[in-house]
Design a protein around this motif. Structure first.
Motif, mmCIF file in Angstrom:
data_model
loop_
_atom_site.group_PDB
_atom_site.id
_atom_site.type_symbol
_atom_site.label_atom_id
_atom_site.label_comp_id
_atom_site.label_asym_id
_atom_site.label_seq_id
_atom_site.Cartn_x
_atom_site.Cartn_y
_atom_site.Cartn_z
ATOM 1 N N ILE A 21 -4.826 3.273 2.178
ATOM 2 C CA ILE A 21 -4.238 1.944 2.324
ATOM 3 C C ILE A 21 -2.824 1.982 1.755
ATOM 4 O O ILE A 21 -2.623 2.430 0.622
ATOM 5 C CB ILE A 21 -5.086 0.901 1.566
ATOM 6 C CG1 ILE A 21 -6.498 0.869 2.152
ATOM 7 C CG2 ILE A 21 -4.421 -0.481 1.598
ATOM 8 C CD1 ILE A 21 -7.507 0.144 1.287
ATOM 9 N N VAL A 51 -12.923 -2.558 3.947
ATOM 10 C CA VAL A 51 -12.204 -1.378 4.410
ATOM 11 C C VAL A 51 -13.023 -0.680 5.496
ATOM 12 O O VAL A 51 -14.141 -0.237 5.249
ATOM 13 C CB VAL A 51 -11.940 -0.403 3.236
ATOM 14 C CG1 VAL A 51 -11.141 0.799 3.713
ATOM 15 C CG2 VAL A 51 -11.230 -1.115 2.086
ATOM 16 N N GLU A 72 -1.394 0.120 11.779
ATOM 17 C CA GLU A 72 -1.883 -0.342 10.490
ATOM 18 C C GLU A 72 -2.599 -1.664 10.688
ATOM 19 O O GLU A 72 -2.202 -2.481 11.513
ATOM 20 C CB GLU A 72 -0.723 -0.515 9.507
ATOM 21 C CG GLU A 72 -0.052 0.784 9.158
ATOM 22 C CD GLU A 72 1.052 0.610 8.121
ATOM 23 O OE1 GLU A 72 1.496 -0.519 7.882
ATOM 24 O OE2 GLU A 72 1.464 1.625 7.543
ATOM 25 N N ILE A 76 -5.225 -5.841 5.485
ATOM 26 C CA ILE A 76 -6.467 -6.171 4.799
ATOM 27 C C ILE A 76 -6.205 -7.412 3.961
ATOM 28 O O ILE A 76 -5.294 -7.414 3.123
ATOM 29 C CB ILE A 76 -6.942 -5.017 3.895
ATOM 30 C CG1 ILE A 76 -7.237 -3.776 4.736
ATOM 31 C CG2 ILE A 76 -8.165 -5.432 3.089
ATOM 32 C CD1 ILE A 76 -7.559 -2.543 3.911
ATOM 33 N N LEU A 124 -1.771 -5.333 1.636
ATOM 34 C CA LEU A 124 -2.527 -4.097 1.857
ATOM 35 C C LEU A 124 -2.639 -3.811 3.349
ATOM 36 O O LEU A 124 -2.998 -4.696 4.136
ATOM 37 C CB LEU A 124 -3.929 -4.226 1.256
ATOM 38 C CG LEU A 124 -4.000 -4.667 -0.207
ATOM 39 C CD1 LEU A 124 -5.449 -4.838 -0.634
ATOM 40 C CD2 LEU A 124 -3.284 -3.682 -1.099
ATOM 41 N N TYR A 125 -2.357 -2.551 3.724
ATOM 42 C CA TYR A 125 -2.407 -2.146 5.127
ATOM 43 C C TYR A 125 -3.197 -0.853 5.259
ATOM 44 O O TYR A 125 -2.783 0.194 4.748
ATOM 45 C CB TYR A 125 -0.998 -1.936 5.685
ATOM 46 C CG TYR A 125 -0.181 -3.203 5.683
ATOM 47 C CD1 TYR A 125 -0.244 -4.093 6.750
ATOM 48 C CD2 TYR A 125 0.644 -3.514 4.601
ATOM 49 C CE1 TYR A 125 0.490 -5.267 6.744
ATOM 50 C CE2 TYR A 125 1.381 -4.684 4.588
ATOM 51 C CZ TYR A 125 1.306 -5.550 5.660
ATOM 52 O OH TYR A 125 2.022 -6.720 5.646
ATOM 53 N N LEU A 126 -4.321 -0.921 5.972
ATOM 54 C CA LEU A 126 -5.126 0.257 6.261
ATOM 55 C C LEU A 126 -4.381 1.106 7.288
ATOM 56 O O LEU A 126 -3.972 0.612 8.337
ATOM 57 C CB LEU A 126 -6.492 -0.156 6.811
ATOM 58 C CG LEU A 126 -7.423 0.967 7.241
ATOM 59 C CD1 LEU A 126 -7.848 1.792 6.028
ATOM 60 C CD2 LEU A 126 -8.643 0.396 7.966
#
Length: 184
Positions: free
Chosen positions: A179, A170, A154, A157, A145-147
């Motif tokens: 995300i 988050v 990015e 997460i 997962l990448y915010l």
């Protein structure tokens, strides 16, 4: 003269091997689904069309590995993408804030995304807070997962929790968050 040619040949072979290894590493880092090489940037936040909540809708620009760009207007309050139903709300989630909405789906460019919004008093997406979202681990199993940040960077997460439940933190710096989900 022959020794000089042999040294040049050895140097060329070494360079070729390094280039091959570097290409293999960059291919490995890109992921197996091809969509992980897309870059993304949140261009702006705006009022949502569905509920009118401030900063619950955002424009996100995705750029392909070939330089093609496409903008998506994504509502983190209802899951609409470009004004049409696009993302599915995850029902079995909770957060440290009431009125938290989590949506997930795949865009028409093949990139899988998740959105998070925490609506305060029904009028605006919370800003400058960290939402601690709990969801079934199976919803994110097999994905990194990448915010996606406003500046195009990015932030990874890292989920934590139990075998059945995952918790993700988050950063809701600018309001609703998107995300990118990259298949492992």
């Amino acid at each position: 003269m022959m020794k000089s040619n042999w040294i040049k040949t050895a140097a060329m072979l070494s360079l070729s091997a390094c280039m091959l290894a570097g290409g293999a590493l960059s291919s490995f880092a890109a992921g197996t689904d091809g969509t992980s090489r897309y870059t993304a940037q949140v261009l702006d936040h705006m009022d949502s069309d569905c509920g009118g909540s401030d900063d619950a809708q955002m424009t996100v620009r995705f750029t392909s590995p070939y330089g093609e760009t496409k903008d998506y207007v994504i509502c983190a309050e209802c899951g609409d993408v470009n004004g049409e139903s696009g993302l599915t709300e995850l029902d079995d989630t909770s957060s440290n804030f009431s009125d938290t909405y989590v949506h997930m789906g795949t865009l028409d460019n093949g990139v899988k995304v998740m959105t998070v919004s925490c609506i305060s008093s029904g009028v605006s997406a919370m800003k400058g807070v960290t939402a601690s979202v709990m969801l079934p681990r199976e919803d994110i199993a097999g994905y990194d997962l990448y915010l996606i940040n406003s500046d195009g960077t990015e932030t990874e997460i890292e989920p934590y929790g139990s075998e059945d439940w995952a918790r993700i933190d988050v950063n809701m710096q600018d309001g609703a968050a998107v995300i990118r989900m990259v298949q492992q």
